[in-house]
Design an enzyme around this catalytic site. Sequence first.
Site, PDB file in Angstrom:
ATOM      1  NE  ARG A 116      -4.190  -1.645   0.134  1.00 59.51           N
ATOM      2  CZ  ARG A 116      -4.234  -2.844  -0.416  1.00 59.51           C
ATOM      3  NH1 ARG A 116      -3.155  -3.304  -1.050  1.00 59.51           N
ATOM      4  NH2 ARG A 116      -5.319  -3.586  -0.334  1.00 59.51           N
TER       5      ARG A 116
ATOM      6  CD  GLU B 135      -3.915   2.166  -5.897  1.00 54.06           C
ATOM      7  OE1 GLU B 135      -2.720   1.884  -5.717  1.00 54.06           O
ATOM      8  OE2 GLU B 135      -4.836   1.311  -5.779  1.00 54.06           O
TER       9      GLU B 135
ATOM     10  CG  HIS C 229      -3.156  -1.745  -6.703  1.00 49.13           C
ATOM     11  ND1 HIS C 229      -3.780  -1.093  -5.666  1.00 49.13           N
ATOM     12  CD2 HIS C 229      -2.842  -2.983  -6.213  1.00 49.13           C
ATOM     13  CE1 HIS C 229      -3.828  -1.887  -4.594  1.00 49.13           C
ATOM     14  NE2 HIS C 229      -3.266  -3.045  -4.923  1.00 49.13           N
TER      15      HIS C 229
END
Length: 322
Positions: A236, A265, A285
């Site tokens: 993260r 995001e 991601h």
Amino acid sequence: MKVHILDDWFDTLKTLPSFARLEGHDVTIWTDHTEDLDVLAERLADADCVVLFRERTPVTAALLERLPNLKLISQRSVYPHVDVPACTANGVMLCSNMSAGKPSIAASELTFALILASARQIPQQMQSLRAGTWQLAPGQTLMGRRLGLYGYGKIGGQVARYAEAFGMKVWWWGSDEGRDRAHAAGAEVAPSREAFFAQSDFVSIHVRLTPATRGLISAEDLLAMKPSATFVNTSRSGLVADGALEAALEAARPGRLALDVFDPEPFTDTSDPVISHPNVICTPHIGYVTEDELDMQFADIYDQINAYADGAPIHVINPEVQ
């Protein structure tokens, strides 16, 4: 049940074997992303159950108050994006499988792929070839180099196995409890936090983001790393203190970053000084985004829906709602 699935951007889920577990339910899949409250409230007005695709859409009190038909939110893993007290206040049960019992192979594989890509400068070498300038400077062989893994858990353990197969020297750092578990398992633990960062050729962090771990990795930690080292983050973005990545790039300590996570995001600022830096390898991601991983994760999510429909809910986060 009327089941709405949010944020299936590539319309993948219905192609996976696990989707058959929703047979008998009325399923709507949304393949775009919106956080507009009015749009979400309109889309989900008739939903009995909302399925969340990881942390892509926040579930706020303001949204829940506009969904009087909603009974269940089904998802997997951590839930910082869900207002649990608001769920309870609105009679919405949250079910999330928190301990699936095995590491995310997809996230582990991507972590090691980023280590390899950084060591051999794969994106930069590709760019050099396409620009007609042939090779860049030599890369690094992994065998004999030291990988520091921060966070003694399932994903870190899987990455360690890959690294050991490549002949890397693996050691660990983390919380007191994590270091104790590593010691008990016979794993090598760095003698100090300072040594861990200063002597590792690669550092990869594998820790859950909580209020206690936010900003866990400081600029001082990164600046202690070698100019030849790489810092990898597939966990993260919030685990790294604000401004620490920028400070590291300015000082070229460590010399390279490999990142799969950002804040916010989706992250779309192409002028950002981190993602536009030539010594940064970055991916959007995708640590968990493989067909195999999604099939496994959503099988758990669908099982929670069926258990609820059968009157025996599982993995309930707010049991006050029944």
